[in-house]
Design an enzyme around this catalytic site. Structure first.
Site, PDB file in Angstrom:
ATOM      1  N   HIS A   1       0.471  16.405  -7.523  1.00 14.34           N
ATOM      2  CA  HIS A   1      -0.583  16.480  -8.531  1.00 14.34           C
ATOM      3  C   HIS A   1      -0.123  17.277  -9.739  1.00 14.34           C
ATOM      4  O   HIS A   1      -0.335  16.889 -10.885  1.00 14.34           O
ATOM      5  CB  HIS A   1      -1.850  17.098  -7.929  1.00 14.34           C
ATOM      6  CG  HIS A   1      -3.076  16.773  -8.700  1.00 14.34           C
ATOM      7  ND1 HIS A   1      -3.708  17.680  -9.508  1.00 14.34           N
ATOM      8  CD2 HIS A   1      -3.785  15.621  -8.817  1.00 14.34           C
ATOM      9  CE1 HIS A   1      -4.759  17.113 -10.072  1.00 14.34           C
ATOM     10  NE2 HIS A   1      -4.825  15.854  -9.663  1.00 14.34           N
TER      11      HIS A   1
ATOM     12  N   HIS B   1      -4.553  11.547 -15.846  1.00 11.10           N
ATOM     13  CA  HIS B   1      -5.996  11.790 -16.028  1.00 11.10           C
ATOM     14  C   HIS B   1      -6.480  11.313 -17.394  1.00 11.10           C
ATOM     15  O   HIS B   1      -5.680  11.014 -18.268  1.00 11.10           O
ATOM     16  CB  HIS B   1      -6.312  13.273 -15.891  1.00 11.10           C
ATOM     17  CG  HIS B   1      -6.023  13.794 -14.524  1.00 11.10           C
ATOM     18  ND1 HIS B   1      -4.813  14.334 -14.185  1.00 11.10           N
ATOM     19  CD2 HIS B   1      -6.772  13.820 -13.403  1.00 11.10           C
ATOM     20  CE1 HIS B   1      -4.824  14.686 -12.917  1.00 11.10           C
ATOM     21  NE2 HIS B   1      -5.997  14.383 -12.402  1.00 11.10           N
TER      22      HIS B   1
ATOM     23  N   HIS C   1      -5.072   8.311  -8.024  1.00 11.31           N
ATOM     24  CA  HIS C   1      -5.566   9.137  -6.922  1.00 11.31           C
ATOM     25  C   HIS C   1      -5.780   8.315  -5.652  1.00 11.31           C
ATOM     26  O   HIS C   1      -5.649   8.840  -4.557  1.00 11.31           O
ATOM     27  CB  HIS C   1      -6.841   9.869  -7.338  1.00 11.31           C
ATOM     28  CG  HIS C   1      -6.592  10.927  -8.381  1.00 11.31           C
ATOM     29  ND1 HIS C   1      -6.623  10.650  -9.729  1.00 11.31           N
ATOM     30  CD2 HIS C   1      -6.283  12.246  -8.268  1.00 11.31           C
ATOM     31  CE1 HIS C   1      -6.349  11.765 -10.402  1.00 11.31           C
ATOM     32  NE2 HIS C   1      -6.142  12.749  -9.549  1.00 11.31           N
TER      33      HIS C   1
ATOM     34  N   HIS D   1     -16.673  14.358 -10.988  1.00 13.04           N
ATOM     35  CA  HIS D   1     -15.319  14.739 -10.562  1.00 13.04           C
ATOM     36  C   HIS D   1     -14.893  16.094 -11.127  1.00 13.04           C
ATOM     37  O   HIS D   1     -14.448  16.982 -10.405  1.00 13.04           O
ATOM     38  CB  HIS D   1     -14.318  13.650 -10.967  1.00 13.04           C
ATOM     39  CG  HIS D   1     -12.907  14.149 -11.014  1.00 13.04           C
ATOM     40  ND1 HIS D   1     -12.260  14.431 -12.198  1.00 13.04           N
ATOM     41  CD2 HIS D   1     -12.038  14.476 -10.025  1.00 13.04           C
ATOM     42  CE1 HIS D   1     -11.052  14.894 -11.925  1.00 13.04           C
ATOM     43  NE2 HIS D   1     -10.885  14.927 -10.621  1.00 13.04           N
TER      44      HIS D   1
ATOM     45  N   HIS E   1     -14.350  20.112  -9.251  1.00 17.66           N
ATOM     46  CA  HIS E   1     -13.162  20.946  -9.436  1.00 17.66           C
ATOM     47  C   HIS E   1     -13.559  22.339  -9.931  1.00 17.66           C
ATOM     48  O   HIS E   1     -13.080  23.359  -9.429  1.00 17.66           O
ATOM     49  CB  HIS E   1     -12.216  20.320 -10.461  1.00 17.66           C
ATOM     50  CG  HIS E   1     -11.269  19.316  -9.892  1.00 17.66           C
ATOM     51  ND1 HIS E   1     -10.109  19.667  -9.261  1.00 17.66           N
ATOM     52  CD2 HIS E   1     -11.308  17.959  -9.871  1.00 17.66           C
ATOM     53  CE1 HIS E   1      -9.461  18.570  -8.871  1.00 17.66           C
ATOM     54  NE2 HIS E   1     -10.178  17.518  -9.230  1.00 17.66           N
TER      55      HIS E   1
ATOM     56  N   PHE F   1      -5.479  21.578 -12.751  1.00 16.89           N
ATOM     57  CA  PHE F   1      -4.761  20.464 -12.137  1.00 16.89           C
ATOM     58  C   PHE F   1      -3.426  20.885 -11.525  1.00 16.89           C
ATOM     59  O   PHE F   1      -2.981  20.294 -10.546  1.00 16.89           O
ATOM     60  CB  PHE F   1      -4.546  19.336 -13.141  1.00 16.89           C
ATOM     61  CG  PHE F   1      -5.796  18.522 -13.390  1.00 16.89           C
ATOM     62  CD1 PHE F   1      -6.824  18.490 -12.457  1.00 16.89           C
ATOM     63  CD2 PHE F   1      -5.940  17.778 -14.551  1.00 16.89           C
ATOM     64  CE1 PHE F   1      -7.976  17.732 -12.683  1.00 16.89           C
ATOM     65  CE2 PHE F   1      -7.083  17.030 -14.778  1.00 16.89           C
ATOM     66  CZ  PHE F   1      -8.107  17.004 -13.849  1.00 16.89           C
TER      67      PHE F   1
ATOM     68  N   HIS G   1     -11.512  14.099  -3.544  1.00 17.08           N
ATOM     69  CA  HIS G   1     -11.062  12.844  -4.142  1.00 17.08           C
ATOM     70  C   HIS G   1     -11.349  11.631  -3.268  1.00 17.08           C
ATOM     71  O   HIS G   1     -11.408  10.509  -3.767  1.00 17.08           O
ATOM     72  CB  HIS G   1      -9.590  12.929  -4.557  1.00 17.08           C
ATOM     73  CG  HIS G   1      -9.474  13.334  -5.987  1.00 17.08           C
ATOM     74  ND1 HIS G   1      -9.584  12.434  -7.022  1.00 17.08           N
ATOM     75  CD2 HIS G   1      -9.362  14.557  -6.555  1.00 17.08           C
ATOM     76  CE1 HIS G   1      -9.506  13.078  -8.173  1.00 17.08           C
ATOM     77  NE2 HIS G   1      -9.373  14.375  -7.923  1.00 17.08           N
TER      78      HIS G   1
HETATM   79 CU1  C2O Z   1      -6.049  14.578 -10.386  1.00 17.98          CU
HETATM   80 CU2  C2O Z   1      -9.382  15.619  -9.470  1.00 17.98          CU
HETATM   81  O1  C2O Z   1      -7.756  15.467 -10.234  1.00 17.98           O
END
Ligand code: C2O
Length: 594
Positions: free
Chosen positions: A179, A200, A209, A328, A332, A350, A363
């Site tokens: 990642h 992203h 992902h 999303h 995070h 990230f 995810h």
């Molecule tokens: Cu690649 Cu939720 O991030």
């Protein structure tokens, strides 16, 4: 390992699963509830009655002319700035050159740029990956409902992954670094000089992902000798899943991560809105409204949901889709800790997000949203749910598979979860019908000559460090299918940023998102690459907002931008309203009149 496999029951939950009992899984019937459409019909009828009694033909023109001109100034100002047409065809992004992988970058919250090496080992041979045939479809279960046996298996698998040698590409840290390398500037776009590769904030978000989890899950399965092992999903879109799953918070478990926000441990309710509300019921209602908006109401085409085109030569952040920048991003930021871990470690940045085992179950649910959007949501709302652009389909990534073989995969092979051998346990979708109640009275903010709402003298570009209000002309008076375009959004890539967008919002109660005036959100997780800033844009569909806010007879709307972060970091270049270029097909069968 063999004994573990024999002792533990099969992974798949049985009674509540969508899995077909035959060896070939089939799509379940789309479950758009008839009541959903009946509700619409009733609401329309009601709304008409209100609008007849409250609007006279002149009211629409009683807009403060000075404010109106300022709004127009903003629009023309924006049009002068550059914008890249979506249709410019180039080439797909090629798989990164692992042998040229360089350092990744992140900023501490004090703004200190820091380098980190997240590059995988390079073994030389790359094989084009072929999806195997799956005799049985795996069912990913809800992380809040794991049986003790399942949890034991999951925990054992992650524990074994953590114990693999550091340089094994399947080890936990190497998996986390995937990642970091793909998301914080470890790779350049092949053949594009020093232009960063970033998965992203564009149309690669879901496919990248999905492949990442696919191999992560297979590695875990291999480590416990159970190829049917399926990665649990954190069901944060359902009130029953709106806490960090208990399975992840035992400090002795392999699923634990010490770098999480201590304030957001269970029973703290997941806050997708970041409104600062301390009322859990308000927060849940906000969450469901956000889900409804990003999944159903806010998108006019596939790019609004998936993210904008990102091909060879495209700078980072062409434009994130509604799900990526909405729920999303919020999860995070909810799990990461910006207070005690300066850059938001682990989940809030990230570069470090993959170090938290919760990342993969987060995810898993993000991926579930993609499957729901593709195969379950009523298709009369969105004209086209597939991207057929070859630059999308032929984009390639590299991963190590469960046998530590480096493989090249393409986007076109991951578009159907069933072909990849997995699906999701079926749970309720309480947001599916969570359309906020109509709010007709608020329309007066643009009608009354002496409005209670103060509109600033807005000149673009504006730094969004406080609430900003702009009056904008609709493309036409009367019923309109329109989009709000917020463009030339310049973001500091090292920060958590978020702002919400409201239309004709009168009361500005910033703790409430669960109202018809809410049109959508922009948000990002720190994802620094070489550049300090990125320029992006988003589109929000207004058609249903107009309907619920009774805006049809107006020729102007009031747009309010509410930042949810502190300080600068976002500059807005322009805001405009355009006609929907891809209108949804007329509902085939209108709901019965009664
Ligand atoms: Cu690649 Cu939720 O991030």
């Amino acid at each position: 390992m063999a004994s573990l496999h024999q002792v533990l029951p099969a992974a798949a939950p049985s009674s509540s699963s969508l899995r077909s009992s035959s060896s070939t899984a089939t799509r379940p019937v789309v479950f758009a509830k008839p009541s959903h459409f009946l509700t619409h019909a009733k609401r329309n009828h009601h709304r008409r009655l209100i609008s007849c009694s409250s609007s006279s033909s002149n009211e629409g023109s009683k807009v403060d002319r000075r404010n109106m001109l300022l709004g127009l100034g903003g629009m023309y100002g924006a049009a002068n700035l550059l914008s890249t047409p979506d249709s410019a065809s180039a080439n797909p992004i090629q798989a990164p050159q692992i042998d040229k992988c360089g350092n990744s970058t992140y900023d501490t919250s004090a703004g200190v740029a820091t380098q980190i090496n997240c590059c995988p080992p390079f073994t030389g041979t790359i094989i084009d990956y072929k999806l195997p045939n799956f005799p049985k479809t795996k069912v990913r279960p809800s992380a809040h409902r794991l049986s003790p046996e399942y949890l034991f298996k999951f925990n054992t698998a992650v524990d074994r992954m953590r114990r693999l040698p550091k340089d094994d590409p399947r080890s936990f840290m190497q998996q986390a670094n995937i990642h970091c390398a793909y998301c914080n500037g470890g790779y350049d776009q092949p053949g594009q000089g020093t232009l960063d590769l970033q998965v992203h904030n564009g149309w690669l978000f879901f496919p990248f992902h999905r492949w990442y989890l696919y191999f992560y899950e297979r590695i875990l399965g291999k480590l416990i000798g159970d190829p049917t092992f399926a990665l649990p999903f954190w069901n944060w879109d359902n009130p029953k899943g709106m806490t960090i799953p208990p399975a992840f918070i035992d400090p002795k478990s392999a699923l634990y991560d010490a770098k999480r926000n201590p304030d957001n441990m269970p029973p703290a309710v997941v806050d997708l809105g970041f409104t600062g509300s301390t009322d859990p019921l308000q927060v849940v209602s906000n969450n469901l409204t956000i889900m409804y908006t990003e999944m159903v109401r806010g998108n006019s085409d596939v790019y609004d949901f998936m993210g904008k085109a990102y091909r060879e030569g495209t700078p980072v952040n062409p434009g994130p889709g509604s799900s990526e920048r909405g729920s999303h991003t919020a999860i995070h930021a909810f799990v990461g800790d910006y207070k005690n871990q300066p850059a938001g470690e682990d989940m809030g940045n990230f570069y470090s997000a993959g170090r938290d085992p919760l990342f993969y179950s987060h995810h898993s649910n993000v991926d579930r949203m993609w499957t729901l959007w593709q195969f379950f949501l009523p298709s009369n709302k969105i004209p086209d749910k597939k991207i057929t652009d070859p630059d999308f389909l032929n984009t390639a990534f590299l991963f190590y598979d469960e046998n530590a073989q480096l493989v090249r995969v393409t986007v076109k092979d991951c578009l159907d979860n069933l072909k990849m051998g997995f699906e999701y346990e079926r749970v309720d979708l309480p947001w599916l019908d969570y359309r906020p109640p109509a709010q007709a009275a608020s329309a007066k903010v643009t009608r009354a000559g002496k409005t209670t709402v103060k509109v600033e003298d807005t000149v673009f570009p504006i730094v969004l460090d406080k609430i900003v209000r702009v009056l904008l002309p609709k493309t036409k008076k009367g019923k309109a299918d329109e989009l709000l375009v917020i463009e030339n959004i310049v973001v500091d890539t090292s920060k958590f940023l978020k702002f919400d967008v409201f239309v004709n919002d009168e009361d500005d109660n910033v703790a409430e998102i669960d109202k018809a005036s809410y049109a959508g959100t922009y948000a990002q997780i720190p994802h620094k690459t070489k550049e300090k800033t990125a320029t992006t844009s988003i589109r929000l569909k207004l058609t249903d907002v107009y309907e619920d806010m009774d805006v049809t007879d107006d020729d102007t709307i009031l747009v309010t931008l509410v930042p949810r972060h502190e300080g600068p970091g976002v500059t807005i270049g322009g805001i405009k309203i355009i006609e929907n270029p891809t209108p949804a097909p007329a509902a085939a069968a209108a709901a019965p009149a009664s």
